[in-house]
Design an enzyme around this catalytic site. Sequence first.
Site, PDB file in Angstrom:
ATOM      1  N   LYS A  25       1.931  50.122   6.491  1.00 28.60           N
ATOM      2  CA  LYS A  25       1.359  50.078   5.139  1.00 28.60           C
ATOM      3  C   LYS A  25       2.372  50.656   4.166  1.00 28.60           C
ATOM      4  CE  LYS A  25      -2.703  48.886   3.478  1.00 28.60           C
ATOM      5  NZ  LYS A  25      -3.597  47.947   4.166  1.00 28.60           N
TER       6      LYS A  25
ATOM      7  N   HIS B 144       4.538  48.926  18.996  1.00 28.13           N
ATOM      8  CA  HIS B 144       4.253  48.337  20.312  1.00 28.13           C
ATOM      9  C   HIS B 144       4.401  46.818  20.265  1.00 28.13           C
ATOM     10  CE1 HIS B 144       0.356  47.501  18.536  1.00 28.13           C
ATOM     11  NE2 HIS B 144       0.059  46.739  19.550  1.00 28.13           N
TER      12      HIS B 144
ATOM     13  N   ASP C 119      -6.130  39.901  17.952  1.00 26.38           N
ATOM     14  CA  ASP C 119      -5.036  39.249  18.680  1.00 26.38           C
ATOM     15  C   ASP C 119      -3.942  38.730  17.765  1.00 26.38           C
ATOM     16  OD1 ASP C 119      -4.980  39.238  21.386  1.00 26.38           O
ATOM     17  OD2 ASP C 119      -6.657  37.825  21.565  1.00 26.38           O
TER      18      ASP C 119
ATOM     19  N   ASN D 209      -9.891  41.070  -5.124  1.00 23.78           N
ATOM     20  CA  ASN D 209      -9.659  39.848  -4.353  1.00 23.78           C
ATOM     21  C   ASN D 209     -10.625  39.706  -3.171  1.00 23.78           C
ATOM     22  OD1 ASN D 209      -8.176  37.458  -3.683  1.00 23.78           O
ATOM     23  ND2 ASN D 209      -7.267  38.612  -2.009  1.00 23.78           N
TER      24      ASN D 209
ATOM     25  N   SER E  29      -2.208  36.002   7.186  1.00 22.68           N
ATOM     26  CA  SER E  29      -0.802  36.387   7.002  1.00 22.68           C
ATOM     27  C   SER E  29       0.013  35.983   8.224  1.00 22.68           C
ATOM     28  CB  SER E  29      -0.681  37.911   6.822  1.00 22.68           C
ATOM     29  OG  SER E  29      -0.856  38.269   5.484  1.00 22.68           O
TER      30      SER E  29
ATOM     31  N   LYS F 177       3.262  45.205  10.349  1.00 19.11           N
ATOM     32  CA  LYS F 177       2.625  44.375   9.326  1.00 19.11           C
ATOM     33  C   LYS F 177       1.599  45.182   8.552  1.00 19.11           C
ATOM     34  CE  LYS F 177       2.044  40.208   7.649  1.00 19.11           C
ATOM     35  NZ  LYS F 177       2.086  40.844   6.323  1.00 19.11           N
TER      36      LYS F 177
ATOM     37  N   LYS G  93      -6.526  46.917  13.819  1.00 23.83           N
ATOM     38  CA  LYS G  93      -7.017  45.642  13.300  1.00 23.83           C
ATOM     39  C   LYS G  93      -6.291  44.468  13.977  1.00 23.83           C
ATOM     40  CE  LYS G  93      -7.272  46.121   8.794  1.00 23.83           C
ATOM     41  NZ  LYS G  93      -6.929  46.036   7.339  1.00 23.83           N
TER      42      LYS G  93
HETATM   43  N1  GLU Z   1      -3.625  44.477   2.991  1.00 24.27           N
HETATM   44  C1  GLU Z   1      -4.360  43.658   3.900  1.00 24.27           C
HETATM   45  C2  GLU Z   1      -5.080  44.519   4.919  1.00 24.27           C
HETATM   46  O1  GLU Z   1      -5.351  45.671   4.681  1.00 24.27           O
HETATM   47  C3  GLU Z   1      -3.534  42.551   4.501  1.00 24.27           C
HETATM   48  C4  GLU Z   1      -2.376  42.959   5.341  1.00 24.27           C
HETATM   49  C5  GLU Z   1      -1.452  41.806   5.748  1.00 24.27           C
HETATM   50  O2  GLU Z   1      -1.773  40.672   5.482  1.00 24.27           O
HETATM   51  O3  GLU Z   1      -0.414  42.105   6.330  1.00 24.27           O
HETATM   52  O4  GLU Z   1      -5.489  44.068   5.948  1.00 24.27           O
END
Ligand code: GLU
Length: 476
Positions: free
Chosen positions: A112, A71, A105, A239, A368, A76, A100
């Site tokens: 993934k 969409h 926004d 992390n 990111s 990402k 998320k």
């Molecule tokens: N792997 C992280 C998450 O689950 C970051 C994803 C990203 O930065 O694209 O939110």
Amino acid sequence: MSKKNQSITGAYSFFNCIEKNFDKAARFLSIEKGLLEQIKACNAVYRMHFPVKIGGKIKVIEAYRVQHSHHKLPCKGGIRYSIKVNQDEVMTLAALMTYKCAIVDVPFGGAKGGIKIDPQTMSTENIEKITRRYTSELIKKNFIGPGIDVPAPDYGTGEREMSWIFDTFLSIRPGEVDALACVTGKPISQGGVRGRKEATGLGVFYGIRELCYMKEEMLSVGLDVGLVGKKIIIQGLGNVGYHAANFFHESGAIIVALAEREGAIYNKKGLDVSKVILHLKDTGSILNFPEAKNIENTENALELECDILIPAALENVIHKNNANRIKAKIIGEAANGPITPDADDILEKKGIIIVPDIYLNAGGVTVSYFEWLKNLSHVRYGRMEKRFSENMNAELLQVIENVCKTKISTEEKKIILRGAREIDLVRSGLEDTMISGFHKIRDLKKSYRIENIRTAAFVLAINKIVDSYERLGIFP
Ligand code: GLU
């Protein structure tokens, strides 16, 4: 799905668990069923097998990239390296990314990736070989690119893997001017942004801090307002957990327990996180830390007395078999999907406040987004305006000193004159995102009279996604 997972999540797959949460929220909205189905579905699942020579023998590697929603583009989401990677898990984590991004926004669809390997038992050379081959498989199928799909770190991956991905991408697509934006979470020297590494942990901290400032919520669980003195347990010192632990510790909260794979450590008076990390580096384990008691079975750490529990490792760690024994008053989901729906119901009945993953761990993808914007603009944050604001501040200060006929001390001057650096801008962008996200969910929870934060967060996400489908004219 593994047998253990199935016994924990009942008849449901991990993906079904998220669908359940989605359906709960959809009941508050009057949205056409077909559109809801479209939002829930994974748009593209790429399952691959490729050969890699390891120790002179051919090994077949199983890997995935799932694009949950288109969409908004690019898609990402991180790439996970773990022996437990499977299609259901990657699909679910991709779906969580969609929700998320909508909540905070960030204009991306969710995705993934996962490679079914145990990086801890592999040499750097072999991990590099696999990462590069995986990247070229993604390029072949057009599953990676600055405007298509942009991976990032996740469990088992970090800056090193991201720079291999970028390098492979650039070598196959030479001259692509925006190539840096094909992946985020890169080292600073390779186009990364300052503040990305600690972003998820810092976002968790900002989100929980904001909740703790809310008098009404704190009253409902019998806690004082503010973070100072709150007893916190953190499960997972990767992390996310490591940085969250540091930020909580610095803010005056008390880290009473830390849990890792090999066991947990406990001290009701509080643990010094940096000392624990030094001990971990020296001995290879958090166990036998001199100022703490060992807890052999790491799962037991989740059930200790505390105010805030932060699961920061993997999914499904709080399930129907242990939910009743959780004593925390607040649970902050730093990991993706740490609570099964059955456990969610049990915890809600106990009056525990759950701050859900689709909001709380969005700090990583938020920064990111800042990195992606930096890469597309080809300029470091603050480069254009830092000196300008310093000069303006100096002139302003001069006027104030003249009018007031007083001199400001050199120390004070330093603070007032300072123009914003990249790290300042990234952190304030992240803080603002987490605080405004929290209040959007809270306001919506109140106006729709929704019982829990997770459902309110899903309602917010669904509304946002529906809006963008309408703007695209797909569903007139
Ligand atoms: N792997 C992280 C998450 O689950 C970051 C994803 C990203 O930065 O694209 O939110």
